[in-house]
Design an enzyme around this catalytic site. Sequence first.
Site, PDB file in Angstrom:
ATOM      1  N   ASP A  30       0.855  -1.187   0.000  1.00  0.00           N
ATOM      2  CA  ASP A  30       0.000   0.000   0.000  1.00  0.00           C
ATOM      3  C   ASP A  30       0.897   1.246   0.000  1.00  0.00           C
ATOM      4  OD1 ASP A  30      -3.212   0.564   0.994  1.00  0.00           O
ATOM      5  OD2 ASP A  30      -1.785   2.230   1.083  1.00  0.00           O
ATOM      6  N   THR A  94     -12.166   3.903  -1.060  1.00  0.00           N
ATOM      7  CA  THR A  94     -11.779   5.000  -1.948  1.00  0.00           C
ATOM      8  C   THR A  94     -11.424   4.509  -3.343  1.00  0.00           C
ATOM      9  OG1 THR A  94      -9.502   4.867  -1.184  1.00  0.00           O
ATOM     10  CG2 THR A  94     -10.934   6.448  -0.057  1.00  0.00           C
ATOM     11  N   HIS A  97     -12.401  -0.880  -6.799  1.00  0.00           N
ATOM     12  CA  HIS A  97     -11.999  -2.175  -7.373  1.00  0.00           C
ATOM     13  C   HIS A  97     -11.689  -3.024  -6.149  1.00  0.00           C
ATOM     14  CE1 HIS A  97      -9.332  -4.448 -10.489  1.00  0.00           C
ATOM     15  NE2 HIS A  97      -9.402  -5.181  -9.386  1.00  0.00           N
ATOM     16  N   HIS A  99     -10.540  -5.036  -3.123  1.00  0.00           N
ATOM     17  CA  HIS A  99      -9.186  -5.384  -2.678  1.00  0.00           C
ATOM     18  C   HIS A  99      -9.208  -5.759  -1.216  1.00  0.00           C
ATOM     19  CE1 HIS A  99      -9.919  -1.090  -2.269  1.00  0.00           C
ATOM     20  NE2 HIS A  99      -9.155  -1.120  -1.184  1.00  0.00           N
TER      21      HIS A  99
HETATM   22  P1  5GP Z   1      -9.785   1.637   0.368  1.00  0.00           P
HETATM   23  O1  5GP Z   1      -9.946   2.827   1.250  1.00  0.00           O
HETATM   24  O2  5GP Z   1     -10.438   1.821  -0.970  1.00  0.00           O
HETATM   25  O3  5GP Z   1     -10.170   0.343   1.041  1.00  0.00           O
HETATM   26  O4  5GP Z   1      -8.230   1.507   0.163  1.00  0.00           O
HETATM   27  C1  5GP Z   1      -7.528   1.979  -0.932  1.00  0.00           C
HETATM   28  C2  5GP Z   1      -6.072   1.824  -0.593  1.00  0.00           C
HETATM   29  O5  5GP Z   1      -5.322   1.949  -1.776  1.00  0.00           O
HETATM   30  C3  5GP Z   1      -5.548   2.887   0.386  1.00  0.00           C
HETATM   31  O6  5GP Z   1      -5.000   2.256   1.529  1.00  0.00           O
HETATM   32  C4  5GP Z   1      -4.516   3.642  -0.433  1.00  0.00           C
HETATM   33  O7  5GP Z   1      -3.397   4.026   0.341  1.00  0.00           O
HETATM   34  C5  5GP Z   1      -4.151   2.638  -1.500  1.00  0.00           C
HETATM   35  N1  5GP Z   1      -3.737   3.240  -2.768  1.00  0.00           N
HETATM   36  C6  5GP Z   1      -4.391   4.233  -3.446  1.00  0.00           C
HETATM   37  N2  5GP Z   1      -3.731   4.523  -4.581  1.00  0.00           N
HETATM   38  C7  5GP Z   1      -2.651   3.700  -4.627  1.00  0.00           C
HETATM   39  C8  5GP Z   1      -1.583   3.551  -5.570  1.00  0.00           C
HETATM   40  O8  5GP Z   1      -1.500   4.216  -6.604  1.00  0.00           O
HETATM   41  N3  5GP Z   1      -0.647   2.609  -5.285  1.00  0.00           N
HETATM   42  C9  5GP Z   1      -0.722   1.829  -4.148  1.00  0.00           C
HETATM   43  N4  5GP Z   1       0.270   0.937  -3.972  1.00  0.00           N
HETATM   44  N5  5GP Z   1      -1.697   1.960  -3.251  1.00  0.00           N
HETATM   45  C10 5GP Z   1      -2.658   2.884  -3.476  1.00  0.00           C
HETATM   46 ZN    ZN Z   2     -10.240  -1.855 -11.603  1.00  0.00          ZN
END
Ligand code: 5GP
Ligand code: ZN
Length: 113
Positions: A30, A94, A97, A99
Amino acid sequence: MENCIFCKIIAGEIPATKMYEDDDMIIIRDIEPKAKNHFLCIPKTHFKLLADMTEKEAEQVKRCLKKIPELKELLQLENGYRLVINQGDDAGQTVFHLHIHILSGQKMGWQPA
Ligand code: 5GP
Ligand code: ZN
C-alpha cells in the site's frame, strides 16, 4: 476498467511494489501504509463490492484468501495479521476495485471500535 488505478497497476501502466502475481491476483505494498506491513491483494477482475461478485469473481477472491497465508514469510505475517475489505463509501472505500488489505506488525491502524 477505465480510470481505475488498480486496473492500471495490474496492466503495468502505473508502478507499484509488487510482492506476488498470478493469473487471478496481484499483491502490492500500500502506498500509504496504515501498519508496519500493509499490502493489498487485488483480484484481477474489476468489481466494486462482494455483493456484485459473479461466481468466477468469488473464485478469485477465494484464491486470494488461500494465497495470503501461503505467503506468510514473504509478507511477514508470522505473528498474526488482519484482513480488511472496505465496502462502500461509509466504510471509507476510496478505490472501487475490490481489494483485501493485509495488515501486520506494530502501529496497526483501524482498530475495531
Ligand atoms: P480503500 O480505502 O479503498 O479500502 O483503500 C484503498 C487503498 O489503496 C488505500 O489504503 C490507499 O493508500 C491505497 N492506494 C491508493 N492509490 C494507490 C496507488 O497508486 N498505489 C498503491 N500501492 N496503493 C494505493
Ligand atoms: Zn479496476
